[in-house]
Write a protein that holds these residues in place. Structure first.
Motif, PDB file in Angstrom:
ATOM      1  N   GLY A 265     -31.481  24.412 -35.405  1.00 12.48           N
ATOM      2  CA  GLY A 265     -32.409  23.275 -35.481  1.00 12.48           C
ATOM      3  C   GLY A 265     -31.723  21.952 -35.755  1.00 12.48           C
ATOM      4  N   LYS A 295     -10.886  22.419 -23.421  1.00  9.38           N
ATOM      5  CA  LYS A 295     -10.881  23.586 -24.298  1.00  9.38           C
ATOM      6  C   LYS A 295     -10.066  23.363 -25.571  1.00  9.38           C
ATOM      7  CE  LYS A 295     -13.668  26.011 -22.129  1.00  9.38           C
ATOM      8  NZ  LYS A 295     -14.988  25.957 -22.701  1.00  9.38           N
ATOM      9  N   ARG A 300     -18.338  19.360 -28.530  1.00  9.69           N
ATOM     10  CA  ARG A 300     -19.308  19.935 -27.590  1.00  9.69           C
ATOM     11  C   ARG A 300     -20.398  18.910 -27.356  1.00  9.69           C
ATOM     12  NH1 ARG A 300     -20.855  26.293 -28.036  1.00  9.69           N
ATOM     13  NH2 ARG A 300     -18.877  27.002 -27.242  1.00  9.69           N
ATOM     14  N   MET A 302     -23.669  17.981 -27.724  1.00  9.59           N
ATOM     15  CA  MET A 302     -24.809  18.496 -28.490  1.00  9.59           C
ATOM     16  C   MET A 302     -26.085  18.308 -27.667  1.00  9.59           C
ATOM     17  SD  MET A 302     -23.163  19.676 -30.883  1.00  9.59           S
ATOM     18  CE  MET A 302     -24.440  20.393 -31.870  1.00  9.59           C
ATOM     19  N   PHE A 304     -26.906  20.426 -25.322  1.00  4.76           N
ATOM     20  CA  PHE A 304     -26.715  21.112 -24.037  1.00  4.76           C
ATOM     21  C   PHE A 304     -26.371  22.565 -24.289  1.00  4.76           C
ATOM     22  CE2 PHE A 304     -26.599  16.879 -22.659  1.00  4.76           C
ATOM     23  CZ  PHE A 304     -26.945  16.897 -21.320  1.00  4.76           C
ATOM     24  N   GLY A 305     -26.907  23.429 -23.438  1.00  6.24           N
ATOM     25  CA  GLY A 305     -26.617  24.859 -23.553  1.00  6.24           C
ATOM     26  C   GLY A 305     -27.635  25.541 -24.447  1.00  6.24           C
ATOM     27  N   HIS A 306     -27.804  26.812 -24.234  1.00 12.35           N
ATOM     28  CA  HIS A 306     -28.726  27.600 -25.045  1.00 12.35           C
ATOM     29  C   HIS A 306     -28.344  29.061 -24.955  1.00 12.35           C
ATOM     30  CE1 HIS A 306     -32.416  29.259 -26.678  1.00 12.35           C
ATOM     31  NE2 HIS A 306     -32.641  28.064 -27.176  1.00 12.35           N
ATOM     32  N   ARG A 315     -39.292  24.117 -22.358  1.00  9.60           N
ATOM     33  CA  ARG A 315     -39.727  23.153 -23.380  1.00  9.60           C
ATOM     34  C   ARG A 315     -39.083  21.802 -23.109  1.00  9.60           C
ATOM     35  NH1 ARG A 315     -37.456  26.206 -28.432  1.00  9.60           N
ATOM     36  NH2 ARG A 315     -35.680  26.099 -27.015  1.00  9.60           N
ATOM     37  N   TYR A 352     -18.680  21.917 -14.297  1.00  5.26           N
ATOM     38  CA  TYR A 352     -18.455  22.643 -15.559  1.00  5.26           C
ATOM     39  C   TYR A 352     -19.793  23.069 -16.145  1.00  5.26           C
ATOM     40  CZ  TYR A 352     -17.286  23.373 -20.534  1.00  5.26           C
ATOM     41  OH  TYR A 352     -17.156  23.894 -21.791  1.00  5.26           O
ATOM     42  N   ASN A 361     -31.141  21.000 -23.643  1.00  3.81           N
ATOM     43  CA  ASN A 361     -32.114  21.857 -24.325  1.00  3.81           C
ATOM     44  C   ASN A 361     -33.169  21.007 -25.040  1.00  3.81           C
ATOM     45  OD1 ASN A 361     -31.039  21.193 -26.939  1.00  3.81           O
ATOM     46  ND2 ASN A 361     -29.351  22.620 -26.534  1.00  3.81           N
ATOM     47  N   ASP A 363     -33.660  20.199 -27.970  1.00  4.92           N
ATOM     48  CA  ASP A 363     -33.205  19.269 -29.003  1.00  4.92           C
ATOM     49  C   ASP A 363     -32.671  17.976 -28.434  1.00  4.92           C
ATOM     50  OD1 ASP A 363     -33.728  20.800 -31.291  1.00  4.92           O
ATOM     51  OD2 ASP A 363     -32.122  22.133 -30.687  1.00  4.92           O
TER      52      ASP A 363
HETATM   53  N1  ACO Z   1     -20.736  21.528 -24.497  1.00  2.00           N
HETATM   54  C1  ACO Z   1     -19.630  21.949 -23.832  1.00  2.00           C
HETATM   55  N2  ACO Z   1     -19.392  23.248 -23.517  1.00  2.00           N
HETATM   56  C2  ACO Z   1     -20.305  24.149 -23.889  1.00  2.00           C
HETATM   57  C3  ACO Z   1     -21.489  23.782 -24.570  1.00  2.00           C
HETATM   58  C4  ACO Z   1     -21.689  22.418 -24.862  1.00  2.00           C
HETATM   59  N3  ACO Z   1     -22.770  22.005 -25.508  1.00  2.00           N
HETATM   60  N4  ACO Z   1     -22.228  24.888 -24.818  1.00  2.00           N
HETATM   61  C5  ACO Z   1     -21.549  25.915 -24.309  1.00  2.00           C
HETATM   62  N5  ACO Z   1     -20.388  25.470 -23.735  1.00  2.00           N
HETATM   63  C6  ACO Z   1     -19.411  26.294 -23.019  1.00  2.00           C
HETATM   64  C7  ACO Z   1     -18.560  27.119 -23.963  1.00  2.00           C
HETATM   65  O1  ACO Z   1     -17.396  26.414 -24.347  1.00  2.00           O
HETATM   66  C8  ACO Z   1     -18.270  28.326 -23.114  1.00  2.00           C
HETATM   67  O2  ACO Z   1     -17.286  27.982 -22.174  1.00  2.00           O
HETATM   68  P1  ACO Z   1     -16.230  29.105 -21.652  1.00  2.00           P
HETATM   69  O3  ACO Z   1     -17.065  30.149 -20.970  1.00  2.00           O
HETATM   70  O4  ACO Z   1     -15.333  28.346 -20.718  1.00  2.00           O
HETATM   71  O5  ACO Z   1     -15.534  29.604 -22.881  1.00  2.00           O
HETATM   72  C9  ACO Z   1     -19.563  28.552 -22.328  1.00  2.00           C
HETATM   73  O6  ACO Z   1     -20.155  27.239 -22.232  1.00  2.00           O
HETATM   74  C10 ACO Z   1     -20.546  29.500 -23.003  1.00  2.00           C
HETATM   75  O7  ACO Z   1     -20.785  29.040 -24.322  1.00  2.00           O
HETATM   76  P2  ACO Z   1     -21.117  29.955 -25.582  1.00  2.00           P
HETATM   77  O8  ACO Z   1     -20.781  29.210 -26.831  1.00  2.00           O
HETATM   78  O9  ACO Z   1     -20.505  31.300 -25.390  1.00  2.00           O
HETATM   79  O10 ACO Z   1     -22.671  30.100 -25.455  1.00  2.00           O
HETATM   80  P3  ACO Z   1     -23.610  30.634 -26.586  1.00  2.00           P
HETATM   81  O11 ACO Z   1     -24.782  31.214 -25.895  1.00  2.00           O
HETATM   82  O12 ACO Z   1     -22.885  31.460 -27.564  1.00  2.00           O
HETATM   83  O13 ACO Z   1     -24.017  29.283 -27.389  1.00  2.00           O
HETATM   84  C11 ACO Z   1     -25.101  27.293 -28.035  1.00  2.00           C
HETATM   85  C12 ACO Z   1     -25.182  28.591 -27.208  1.00  2.00           C
HETATM   86  C13 ACO Z   1     -24.707  27.588 -29.486  1.00  2.00           C
HETATM   87  C14 ACO Z   1     -26.481  26.653 -28.056  1.00  2.00           C
HETATM   88  C15 ACO Z   1     -24.058  26.361 -27.375  1.00  2.00           C
HETATM   89  O14 ACO Z   1     -24.434  26.089 -26.037  1.00  2.00           O
HETATM   90  C16 ACO Z   1     -23.862  25.045 -28.149  1.00  2.00           C
HETATM   91  O15 ACO Z   1     -23.081  25.010 -29.097  1.00  2.00           O
HETATM   92  N6  ACO Z   1     -24.617  23.969 -27.749  1.00  2.00           N
HETATM   93  C17 ACO Z   1     -24.557  22.729 -28.488  1.00  2.00           C
HETATM   94  C18 ACO Z   1     -25.431  22.828 -29.729  1.00  2.00           C
HETATM   95  C19 ACO Z   1     -26.916  22.807 -29.414  1.00  2.00           C
HETATM   96  O16 ACO Z   1     -27.383  21.987 -28.635  1.00  2.00           O
HETATM   97  N7  ACO Z   1     -27.655  23.705 -30.077  1.00  2.00           N
HETATM   98  C20 ACO Z   1     -29.116  23.779 -29.933  1.00  2.00           C
HETATM   99  C21 ACO Z   1     -29.542  25.072 -29.319  1.00  2.00           C
HETATM  100  S1  ACO Z   1     -31.274  25.032 -29.037  1.00  2.00           S
HETATM  101  C22 ACO Z   1     -32.009  25.445 -30.485  1.00  2.00           C
HETATM  102  O17 ACO Z   1     -31.450  25.993 -31.399  1.00  2.00           O
HETATM  103  C23 ACO Z   1     -33.426  25.102 -30.613  1.00  2.00           C
END
Ligand code: ACO
Length: 421
Positions: A265, A295, A300, A302, A304-306, A315, A352, A361, A363
């Motif tokens: 959160g 790398k 990261r 923030m 992006f990704g889930h 959402r 990438y 996402n 957030d």
């Molecule tokens: N920026 C850059 N690279 C990223 C990001 C990012 N935000 N998120 C994931 N990646 C990359 C990783 O480095 C990894 O690369 P690789 O395959 O070359 O090693 C690949 O994408 C997969 O990432 P993981 O960390 O394995 O994915 P996971 O499912 O474990 O993590 C998470 C998900 C924690 C949300 C991650 O995407 C992240 O840290 N995002 C930023 C924080 C964020 O926005 N969190 C909110 C989530 S939504 C919520 O909680 C309501």
């Protein structure tokens, strides 16, 4: 015959049944794995582990589907209030008019907290993070409402649920008022639940306060969108704490702490802080895109990704639209938000992010709306907690009603072997 999987280990074959959910999700039932084979599974972060059966929220991260009790998030955001959604999540059905009126009245009547809670609040330093304060105050509620709850008693359960729904926004708003050095507000029974959230947070003693429809509409949507998200980190925390038969308030207090982290959160706060630091560094989004992809750089992007959405978070779609509307209606021209738009556009085109299925996402956009509505950055995660409360309650209740065993994962020990001093 129902499906099963066979596992061969040390020349012996073991069979495990497949369990199937109502949306055809399948899992291997390994309840007897250790007893039969002596093995455990190794799954850090529980990426492949189903911890329970649940009838509350369905989410399909590949297709970008999110439904509460069968209703799509899109339809609920369009047609329901946050309190109706809370009722739906907790009790399983949308309320009738009569049920809704009763529910609202019960909440209104319970919208007070013991004045002594103020002395706990007072003892925190002003710089304390609101999430830490909220977690402590929620825990503090137990001391002021010490009855243990019999989950078999519908009346007792309902009383505890109402109490928490009614008192939680008061505590949440107080964390904000404390930071700002403002007098503490109580709810106004003439207002709706969501209006009261705004009223308790923003009403100043020397001014009238009428929450604007833009503010209330956006808050309503945001709270609904955050109301549940199946077995995420904070919800799993609430369930696992509750599985030791700790009470509802204690379990929710632990959920608040879990939600606080920037990978969960806390990401909405982290998003705005990231945007501000990009702005302070000259606003070069390309430089930060490169850092996110490097790398050797811990940075990261923030927001992006889930963990589960490998498609556009449904959402985020709704919030993006709401964010555009709010920015337009309020006529806001904010350079930080311009940086957000550039990052979003660049990331959506970048191989990438495309290859790794990293989409903005919830957030990413919620932080933008909160900022536009004048909610201070350190309060963003508290707003998330306010929305998530009904989900935590519903999941806790389901866990207790299903008589789930105490949560207790195993480990693969990698420390020193037996030795003497
Ligand atoms: N920026 C850059 N690279 C990223 C990001 C990012 N935000 N998120 C994931 N990646 C990359 C990783 O480095 C990894 O690369 P690789 O395959 O070359 O090693 C690949 O994408 C997969 O990432 P993981 O960390 O394995 O994915 P996971 O499912 O474990 O993590 C998470 C998900 C924690 C949300 C991650 O995407 C992240 O840290 N995002 C930023 C924080 C964020 O926005 N969190 C909110 C989530 S939504 C919520 O909680 C309501």
């Amino acid at each position: 015959m129902s499906d099963s999987v066979k596992l061969t280990y040390q020349n012996k074959t073991f069979e495990f049944p497949i369990v199937e959910g109502s949306e055809n999700e399948k899992g291997i039932d390994i309840k007897t794995l250790r007893a039969q084979t002596g093995l455990i599974t190794f799954d850090p972060g529980f990426k492949n582990t189903g911890s329970c059966n649940s009838g509350i929220t369905f989410l399909n991260g590949e297709e970008g589907i999110l439904r509460y009790r069968g209703y799509s998030i899109e339809e609920l955001c369009e047609k329901a209030s946050f309190i109706e959604v809370a009722f739906l999540l907790i009790f399983g059905e949308l309320p009738t008019e009569k049920e809704l009126a009763l529910f609202n009245n019960e909440i209104r009547e319970d919208s007070l907290v013991d004045e002594d809670l103020k002395s706990i609040l007072k003892s925190f330093p002003k710089a304390a993070h609101p999430m830490g304060v909220l977690s402590s105050l929620t825990s503090g509620l137990i001391a002021f409402n010490p009855n243990s709850v019999d989950v078999e008693s519908e009346a007792e359960m309902r009383e505890a649920i109402i109490m928490l729904i009614a008192k939680f926004p008061i505590l949440a708003s107080w964390t904000h008022r404390k930071v700002k050095g403002l007098p503490l507000n109580y709810a106004n029974t003439a207002l709706s639940y969501v209006e009261n959230v705004a009223h308790m947070m923003f009403k100043l003693p020397h001014q009238d306060f009428k929450p604007s429809p833009v503010l209330v509409g956006a808050l309503n949507k945001l709270l609904i969108l955050h109301a549940d998200h199946e077995q995420n980190c904070s919800t799993s925390t609430v369930r696992i704490v509750g599985s030791s038969q700790a009470g509802l308030f204690a379990s929710v207090s632990a959920g608040v702490s879990a939600l606080w982290g920037p990978l969960h959160g806390g990401a909405n706060q982290a998003v705005i802080e990231m945007l501000e630091s990009i702005q302070a560094d000259g606003g070069d989004t390309k430089k930060y895109m490169a850092k996110a992809k490097d790398k050797n750089d811990p940075f990261r992007l923030m927001g992006f990704g889930h963990r589960v959405y490998k498609n556009f978070d449904p959402r985020a779609r709704i919030i993006k639209k709401a964010a555009d509307e709010v920015l337009q209606e309020l006529g806001i021209n904010d350079p930080v938000l311009e940086i957000a738009k550039s990052l979003e556009q660049e990331a959506l085109r970048d191989p990438y992010f495309i290859d790794r299925k990293l989409y903005p996402n919830v957030d990413f956009y919620s932080g933008i709306i909160y900022r536009a509505l004048g909610i201070p950055t350190e309060m963003f995660t508290v707003m998330f907690a306010l929305g998530r409360l009904p989900g935590w309650i519903a999941q806790w209740l389901e866990m207790r009603k299903n008589n789930e065993p105490i949560g207790r994962p195993r480990q693969i020990y990698t420390g020193k072997q037996n030795r003497s001093i």
